[in-house]
Scaffold this active site. Sequence first.
Site, PDB file in Angstrom:
ATOM      1  N   GLY A 127       0.805  -1.211   0.000  1.00  0.00           N
ATOM      2  CA  GLY A 127       0.000   0.000   0.000  1.00  0.00           C
ATOM      3  C   GLY A 127       0.836   1.258   0.000  1.00  0.00           C
ATOM      4  N   GLY A 165      -0.792   8.027   1.207  1.00  0.00           N
ATOM      5  CA  GLY A 165      -0.935   8.061   2.650  1.00  0.00           C
ATOM      6  C   GLY A 165       0.297   7.625   3.417  1.00  0.00           C
ATOM      7  N   SER A 182      -3.738  -0.081  15.210  1.00  0.00           N
ATOM      8  CA  SER A 182      -4.752   0.971  15.161  1.00  0.00           C
ATOM      9  C   SER A 182      -5.376   1.201  16.526  1.00  0.00           C
ATOM     10  CB  SER A 182      -5.854   0.589  14.166  1.00  0.00           C
ATOM     11  OG  SER A 182      -6.946   1.482  14.230  1.00  0.00           O
ATOM     12  N   TYR A 204     -13.608  -3.093  10.426  1.00  0.00           N
ATOM     13  CA  TYR A 204     -12.260  -2.505  10.418  1.00  0.00           C
ATOM     14  C   TYR A 204     -11.564  -2.765  11.755  1.00  0.00           C
ATOM     15  CZ  TYR A 204      -8.495   0.899  10.476  1.00  0.00           C
ATOM     16  OH  TYR A 204      -7.267   1.493  10.583  1.00  0.00           O
ATOM     17  N   GLY A 235       1.762   4.743   3.718  1.00  0.00           N
ATOM     18  CA  GLY A 235       2.711   3.917   2.974  1.00  0.00           C
ATOM     19  C   GLY A 235       3.623   4.742   2.093  1.00  0.00           C
TER      20      GLY A 235
END
Length: 309
Positions: A22, A26, A157, A182, A28
């Site tokens: 990714g 963002g 997260s 998520y 990454g």
Amino acid sequence: MSIDHFSRTLPDRPEARFLITGATGGLGYFTAEALAVTGAQVLLGARDAARGRRAAEAIRRRVGRAKVEIVDLDLTDRDSIEGAAVSVGADRLDGLVLNAGTTTPPRTRRTTAEGNEFTLATNVIGHAVLTAKLLPALAATPTASTVPPPRVVGLGSLSTVIVGLAADDLQSQREYRPFRAYGLSKHAMHGLIFELDRRLRREGSGVQALLAHPGYAVDALSPQRPGIVVPRPHERLPIAQGKAAGALPTLQALLDPSLSGGAFLGPRWLTRGPAVPVSAVASSRSESFGSQLFAQLHTWSGGAVGLRP
């Protein structure tokens, strides 16, 4: 600390090779841009080839010594993961950053061709398969006492604090809500990294597994990168930080030789600030959850994720 300031303090690693999933935008992207400053070869995992090219070009414009390469990688496609692993694993690999993921799950439950819930498949199952296939390359990479050993760094997260763990419903079959899906995927990422660390230690492997979370990182506060990140006008966000700052815990987890496997880094003030060691919710480090998770991953991946004790 800004990523530009942090980048100026990074060590030279011209011999190193890192893969970031990714990496086209963002967190990454900013991780990849900073790693390019070290002189390392940076492999940009990209599901969209055009976005991959834009990211590579943006890094080359900012970093004169950049060595970047695009790796075709769709974490919901087993053949794509296999192809990426074959190409990447043919050479040394100093670090694997499990960054890719969907932060905006579908409004209704979707599944991949293998029958796995889309968010879990993207954020965790695909990463677990990729990691299993690249561990031999990581383990075979020569190390020196002055640099960290090869590392797998997973993206954690704060959603794990908000969404309770439902270990028996990670696929959201009993209940599906986008943010719940998520949060469950991030519980699984935490469990994956901590259990991987335990198994690597038991095997006497030189590879380490660490976790990092970006805090509350938003595009609105991020440095502009034309074609990659274009911040929009925003209200004051005192508890947030840009995604360049959000990438700093990942970079420290990957490059700081003083850290050990199982370390978890995040912003000092929970949602923002410099990277420091932080605590995970108790279930993340639970050995029973880790063992159960690996058994589930083995099933969900069609046996691609090993079950070595």
